[in-house]
Design a protein around this motif. Structure first.
Motif, PDB file in Angstrom:
ATOM      1  N   GLU A 148      10.239   4.493  -3.871  1.00 24.79           N
ATOM      2  CA  GLU A 148       9.097   3.583  -3.907  1.00 24.79           C
ATOM      3  C   GLU A 148       9.548   2.125  -3.908  1.00 24.79           C
ATOM      4  N   LYS A 151      10.345   1.295  -0.327  1.00 24.61           N
ATOM      5  CA  LYS A 151       9.157   1.165   0.499  1.00 24.61           C
ATOM      6  C   LYS A 151       8.455  -0.162   0.247  1.00 24.61           C
ATOM      7  N   ALA A 220       5.398   7.132  -0.793  1.00 25.25           N
ATOM      8  CA  ALA A 220       6.139   6.454   0.272  1.00 25.25           C
ATOM      9  C   ALA A 220       6.397   7.366   1.462  1.00 25.25           C
TER      10      ALA A 220
END
Length: 608
Positions: A148, A151, A220
């Motif tokens: 995450e 991303k 993500a």
């Protein structure tokens, strides 16, 4: 900026600051060793407050945040993974932000910022606050955090690169020093807000006004080609301008470091078109150069709200900052103050408002006595102080309507008074400047909106309020402000009725020795007002008034308490004309969230 006397002064928005592996249940650190997690807690500026760490078994520890946002928490004996919550203030605003760590992060660096808060929200698929409170995170892994974080960096990469951030920077773990690194400059310019009803996060570049959204319930892996924040207009210039803007404020306050500067020196720091709280360049320079309380003044905790590069030769920056005394006491919080670049030099431009406007959470504990009757009541609400110091530039403004959390859907209206002074509420069932949300003072002639605890608790910290200006034909005056609008925010939400009833934060009054002593004294000349429980990190205010049949006498003063919160002030208040029928004392302090808390003594003649 004017230093005012204190009496006249569902989205959760947070500013991103620069910021920085699986599941567990095992104690952290090698046997017999001390294990820690360290980092920086910041929200655009270093946080002042505390960090709480919660482990996989629900155990928690809390530590104070140190200088420049640094914290270290001992994790010895705690079970990974961990969630971290930083609670505190930055730039006068209140923040609660989160982060996370796994066993691989023990004895390493984990920062806690709005950016890490968003990373954790994406991992959890829900608002990070709720995830922390649930305690159900035993399966949190380093892989989830890293995915995450990567991303989010992908979505922000054009902006990060444009402002000089290394593409290899780890947004969760990178060590940084607030107010100095390229990453910090970049994230000074990015805000993130959550819509708690939809779990949608909105990321906004305050410099370009570009926004993108992020559904935190979407992992993500399901975003192979996410929308990126791609507008990089003037970001390189902004990266250079941000420290220059802060330097311009530092240069201004340096002129007051040991003595008062001349009027000409003050004016040299102001633009020709300076206007702040309805005072122009000449008026402001004369006032500041003639007030000895400005010696040692500090303008700190500078947040960049926006930089308008429409005119690239003379861009205008919108900022917020704290005004502090030489001793470090908070005097005021300036919102939406402007600086303008003139011939390559940033100068103070004022808030460009044609009215003197302030807003704050206002909370009162009132003691009332008349004859043998005494009572105490408390009230919690919002005060909007509006005054026209120079009506030559604003005669077309007939009234203002304030809208925002906790207020009626149609807002509350303040009308221009016919003889000057503060604008008064109308059409609300209340009067004055203070809109009471909850009170026990209804029988004293101070009704309230009678909001429930749940309704008041739903008002978020840093809630924004809109003040719309109308002419006498009820048409918006678009030539003023931002298309007829001024905006203010409250650093911390109002107190609920339950919190109000239980609060011990109100200032105390020790001279007069008791409320009974105040009631029994037959006169009120040259009173000595003393007390305690004042916030030593903020400025307080004391007001006295005596009403005689021949007129009213009053006096007021800002006060700074000692380290133990005590204060004393002697007022020159002569005997009035005729008989005394009312007297009053008000003592006010501010808490860490800049709420105003007032203790009030009132005596009324029983013969009235």
């Amino acid at each position: 900026m004017k230093i005012r006397l204190m009496s006249t002064a569902l989205a959760v928005s947070v500013l991103l600051a620069a910021c920085g592996g699986g599941g567990g249940g095992k104690p952290s650190g090698p046997a017999g060793s001390n294990a820690t997690i360290s980092g920086t807690a910041a929200a655009g500026l270093p946080l002042v407050g505390s960090v709480t760490i919660k482990d996989a078994n629900g155990a928690s520890r809390t530590v104070s945040i140190g200088a420049n946002g640094a914290y270290t928490v001992d994790t010895t004996g705690l079970a990974a993974p961990f969630l971290l919550r930083a609670t505190g203030t930055a730039g006068g605003a209140t923040y609660v932000v989160h982060s996370a760590a796994t066993s691989a992060d023990v004895n390493g660096n984990i920062n806690i910022t709005p950016l890490t808060d968003l990373i954790l929200s994406n991992v959890a698929g829900q608002i990070a606050t709720n995830y922390f409170d649930s305690g159900s995170f035993g399966n949190l892994s380093a892989s989830q955090l890293n995915t995450e974080a990567a991303k989010l960096k992908e979505k922000l990469l054009p902006v990060l690169q444009a402002m000089g951030v290394d593409t290899a920077t780890d947004l969760l773990r990178a060590q940084f020093t607030p107010l100095s690194s390229p990453l910090d400059k970049a994230l000074d310019a990015i805000s993130v807000s959550y819509d708690t009803s939809t779990n949608i996060a909105t990321l906004t570049n305050v410099l370009t006004q570009e926004s993108i959204t992020d559904d935190i319930a979407t992992p993500a892996a399901q975003e192979p080609s996410p929308i990126t924040m791609s507008d990089t207009s003037n970001l390189g210039t902004a990266a250079d301008d941000i420290p220059l803007i802060r330097a311009a404020l530092a240069s201004f306050t340096a002129a007051f470091s040991t003595s008062l500067p001349t009027v000409a020196t003050v004016k040299s720091h102001l633009t020709g078109g300076f206007l702040d709280l309805d005072q122009d360049r000449d008026a402001m320079a004369s006032e500041m150069a003639g007030d000895s309380s400005n010696i040692g003044i500090q303008l700190t905790d500078v947040s960049i709200n926006h930089i308008d590069y429409t005119d690239t030769a003379s861009p205008v920056a919108d900022i917020s900052f704290l005004v502090k005394s030489a001793s470090g006491a908070v005097l005021d919080r300036e919102q939406h103050f402007k600086l303008k670049k003139i011939d390559g030099t940033w100068k103070l431009h004022g808030n460009q408002r044609v009215l003197d406007i302030s807003a704050h959470v206002h909370t009162v504990k009132s003691h009332y006595g008349s004859g043998g009757y005494t009572s105490e009541c408390r009230g919690s609400g919002l005060e909007f102080w509006i005054e026209d110091m120079d009506d030559a530039n604003s005669t077309d403004i007939a009234h203002i309507v304030v809208t925002g959390p906790g207020l009626p859907d149609h807002g509350i209206r303040y009308d221009r008074p016919s003889e000057g002074g503060p604008w008064q509420m109308v059409e609300t069932g209340q009067s004055g400047t203070w809109y009471r949300l909850a009170t026990t003072c209804n029988d004293k002639g101070y009704p309230s909106a009678d909001l429930s605890d749940e309704q008041i608790a739903a008002i978020k910290d840093n809630a924004s309020y809109t003040l719309t200006m109308y002419d006498n034909k009820d048409e918006v005056i678009t030539s003023q402000g931002d298309n007829g609008v001024y905006r203010m925010s409250m650093a911390a939400r109002p107190l609920t009725y339950t919190e109000l009833s239980a609060s011990t934060a109100f200032p105390s009054i020790t001279s007069p020795a008791t409320f009974a002593a105040f009631l029994s004294s037959g006169t009120f000349t040259d009173p000595v007002i003393a007390g305690g429980n004042m916030n030593p990190l903020g400025e307080g205010w004391v007001y006295v008034a005596a009403s005689y049949s021949g007129g009213e006498l009053s006096a007021e003063s800002n006060v700074t308490s000692g380290a133990n919160g005590t204060f004393s002030r002697t007022f020159s208040l002569p005997a009035g004309s005729g008989y005394l029928w009312r007297k009053e004392i008000r003592v006010e302090t501010r808490d860490a969230g800049l709420r105003h808390l007032m203790t009030q003594y009132v005596w009324m003649s029983p013969e009235l």
